[in-house]
Design an enzyme around this catalytic site. Structure first.
Site, short mmCIF file in Angstrom:
data_model
loop_
_atom_site.label_atom_id
_atom_site.label_comp_id
_atom_site.label_asym_id
_atom_site.label_seq_id
_atom_site.Cartn_x
_atom_site.Cartn_y
_atom_site.Cartn_z
N CYS A 115 14.52 2.78 -9.60
CA CYS A 115 13.84 1.49 -9.83
C CYS A 115 13.85 1.08 -11.29
CB CYS A 115 12.41 1.56 -9.32
SG CYS A 115 12.37 1.70 -7.54
N HIS A 260 9.03 -4.73 -11.98
CA HIS A 260 9.87 -4.23 -10.89
C HIS A 260 9.08 -4.44 -9.60
CE1 HIS A 260 11.83 -1.77 -8.06
NE2 HIS A 260 10.89 -0.84 -8.07
N ASN A 290 11.55 -4.09 -1.72
CA ASN A 290 11.95 -3.39 -2.94
C ASN A 290 13.48 -3.20 -2.93
OD1 ASN A 290 12.51 -1.57 -4.98
ND2 ASN A 290 10.85 -0.15 -4.45
N1 ACO Z 1 3.01 1.16 9.30
C1 ACO Z 1 1.82 1.58 9.75
N2 ACO Z 1 1.20 2.69 9.29
C2 ACO Z 1 1.81 3.38 8.31
C3 ACO Z 1 3.06 2.99 7.79
C4 ACO Z 1 3.67 1.83 8.33
N3 ACO Z 1 4.85 1.36 7.89
N4 ACO Z 1 3.43 3.87 6.84
C5 ACO Z 1 2.46 4.77 6.74
N5 ACO Z 1 1.47 4.50 7.65
C6 ACO Z 1 0.22 5.22 7.87
C7 ACO Z 1 0.32 6.68 7.44
O1 ACO Z 1 0.86 7.45 8.48
C8 ACO Z 1 -1.11 7.01 7.15
O2 ACO Z 1 -1.79 7.26 8.38
P1 ACO Z 1 -2.90 8.43 8.47
O3 ACO Z 1 -3.97 8.01 7.51
O4 ACO Z 1 -3.30 8.36 9.90
O5 ACO Z 1 -2.19 9.67 8.07
C9 ACO Z 1 -1.71 5.70 6.59
O6 ACO Z 1 -0.80 4.66 7.03
C10 ACO Z 1 -1.81 5.68 5.08
O7 ACO Z 1 -0.61 6.16 4.52
P2 ACO Z 1 -0.43 6.24 2.95
O8 ACO Z 1 0.95 6.73 2.65
O9 ACO Z 1 -1.58 6.98 2.33
O10 ACO Z 1 -0.53 4.70 2.56
P3 ACO Z 1 -0.74 4.01 1.17
O11 ACO Z 1 -1.94 3.16 1.22
O12 ACO Z 1 -0.60 4.96 0.03
O13 ACO Z 1 0.51 3.03 1.10
C11 ACO Z 1 2.72 2.91 0.14
C12 ACO Z 1 1.82 3.57 1.18
C13 ACO Z 1 2.83 1.42 0.45
C14 ACO Z 1 4.08 3.57 0.23
C15 ACO Z 1 2.15 3.10 -1.26
O14 ACO Z 1 1.78 4.44 -1.48
C16 ACO Z 1 3.10 2.70 -2.38
O15 ACO Z 1 3.45 1.55 -2.54
N6 ACO Z 1 3.50 3.63 -3.23
C17 ACO Z 1 4.35 3.34 -4.40
C18 ACO Z 1 5.74 2.90 -4.04
C19 ACO Z 1 6.54 2.74 -5.32
O16 ACO Z 1 6.09 2.18 -6.30
N7 ACO Z 1 7.72 3.29 -5.37
C20 ACO Z 1 8.43 3.29 -6.62
C21 ACO Z 1 9.64 2.64 -6.58
S1 ACO Z 1 10.70 3.26 -5.37
C22 ACO Z 1 12.07 3.96 -6.20
O17 ACO Z 1 12.07 4.25 -7.36
C23 ACO Z 1 13.17 4.33 -5.31
#
Ligand code: ACO
Length: 333
Positions: A115, A260, A290
């Site tokens: 990213c 980003h 993304n």
């Molecule tokens: N649909 C429905 N439910 C989902 C989904 C989905 N697509 N994905 C995960 N869940 C569920 C999980 O299973 C979990 O359920 P549980 O509580 O029963 O176990 C719940 O939702 C919460 O999951 P988390 O992973 O804790 O969700 P969070 O609120 O952290 O959001 C996310 C996830 C959107 C990925 C977030 O953590 C995020 O944006 N992180 C940063 C991403 C980023 O900046 N990446 C960097 C760039 S990428 C690169 O460099 C390649």
């Protein structure tokens, strides 16, 4: 020392729009969950059977950037290409773009910083121009994620976030004092390399080992989402502060912040940290998801199209991603 400034920009995304609703047909997810956690409404995924790959899309964006700069392919001295989704294990996609564009035998460098790839690439190009080695450099970010995502409920945490696309700029030598790239900073913290990664196939674990163990899914992206989120917010802030201090400007003086596009919630938290008004921040993750190395150049083109960047503006670009890597660039338009 020479100055460098962006003289042309272009982007390309595939036609195929995949909405959150479309995803609910192939995995257990919902429009509400995706929008609430990430802000994403839809993304573009290359249609199966299409010729688009990261190098093909990168070349399409590059053609537009060269035309926008009022140049021809023969004016370009060097290519810097950022992607985490190359067509081949080797060679890198930069050489494919050189060939697709029918360019003379100029150098092509591949950047593997996920990213933060575009920020790293722009900074590398800036240095080549500042030292006088090159005059016009094509800087491209492109991703073909959709072919490598686990599009089942098992992979939903990652699959819903990523989109395909490409963006490119031409960075050119300029004699306009005080304009162009004013500062850049680049950082990494490899202790978290495996917290956002595709770890196989690679030399440490080759294809034959994967084939011998069908339960091994390490060829799909893994991301510790909450950990990445926490680090992203802090690192964006640190790196942007470092850049603003280097140029001696305050957040008030920033005309446009282009983060980003990883997650709208991250952008909003950074916005709050610096008390940026809405008109100081540009987001388009809602439409594209993304697109990793491509998010910033795509956003730059759209921001200009919408009249959000004017001559003399301070524009800050900042990114955080896999590695972990992060960094910022400040330009004066
Ligand atoms: N649909 C429905 N439910 C989902 C989904 C989905 N697509 N994905 C995960 N869940 C569920 C999980 O299973 C979990 O359920 P549980 O509580 O029963 O176990 C719940 O939702 C919460 O999951 P988390 O992973 O804790 O969700 P969070 O609120 O952290 O959001 C996310 C996830 C959107 C990925 C977030 O953590 C995020 O944006 N992180 C940063 C991403 C980023 O900046 N990446 C960097 C760039 S990428 C690169 O460099 C390649």
């Amino acid at each position: 020392m020479f100055q460098s400034r962006i003289t042309g920009m272009g982007f390309y995304v595939p036609d195929n729009v995949v909405t959150n609703h479309d995803l609910t047909k192939i995995m257990d997810t919902s429009d509400e969950w995706i929008q609430e956690r990430s802000g994403i409404q839809e993304r573009r995924w290359v249609k199966p059977g299409s010729d688009d790959t990261s190098s093909v899309m990168g070349a399409k964006a590059a053609r537009k950037a060269i035309e926008d700069a009022g140049l021809t392919k023969d004016d370009i001295d060097f290519i810097v290409f950022a992607t985490l989704s190359p067509d081949y294990y080797f060679p890198g996609g930069g050489v494919q773009i050189q060939h697709l564009l029918g360019m003379p035998n100029i150098g092509a460098l591949d950047v593997r910083n996920q990213c933060t790839g575009f920020i790293y690439s722009l900074t590398v190009a800036d240095q080549f121009i500042k030292t006088g080695m090159y005059k016009n450099i094509l800087v491209i970010g492109a991703e073909f994620h959709s072919n490598g995502l686990d599009k089942t409920t098992r992979g939903r945490q990652v699959a819903v976030l990523f989109g395909d696309g490409a963006g490119a700029v031409v960075l050119s030598r300029s004699d306009k004092e005080g304009h162009g790239i004013l500062t850049a900073n680049l950082h990494s913290q490899g202790e978290y390399a495996e917290q956002l990664a595709v770890t196989a196939p690679a030399m440490k674990k080759w294809v034959t080992e994967l084939m011998a163990n069908p339960d091994d899914l390490s060829y799909y992206p893994y991301m510790d989402g909450p950990l990445v989120f926490k680090h992203a917010i802090n690192r964006f802030g640190e790196s942007m502060e470092e850049a603003m201090q280097a140029v001696n400007i305050t957040p008030e003086q920033v005309n446009l912040f282009i983060p980003h596009q990883a997650n709208l919630r991250i952008s909003q938290m950074v916005q709050r940290k610096f008390r940026f008004r809405d008109n100081q921040v540009f987001n388009n993750i809602q439409k594209y998801g993304n697109t990793t190395a491509a998010t910033i150049p795509i956003a730059l083109v759209e921001a200009r199209e919408q009249g959000r960047i004017k001559e003399g503006d301070y524009v800050i670009l900042s990114a955080f991603g896999g590695g972990f890597t992060w960094g910022s660039v400040i330009l004066r338009w």
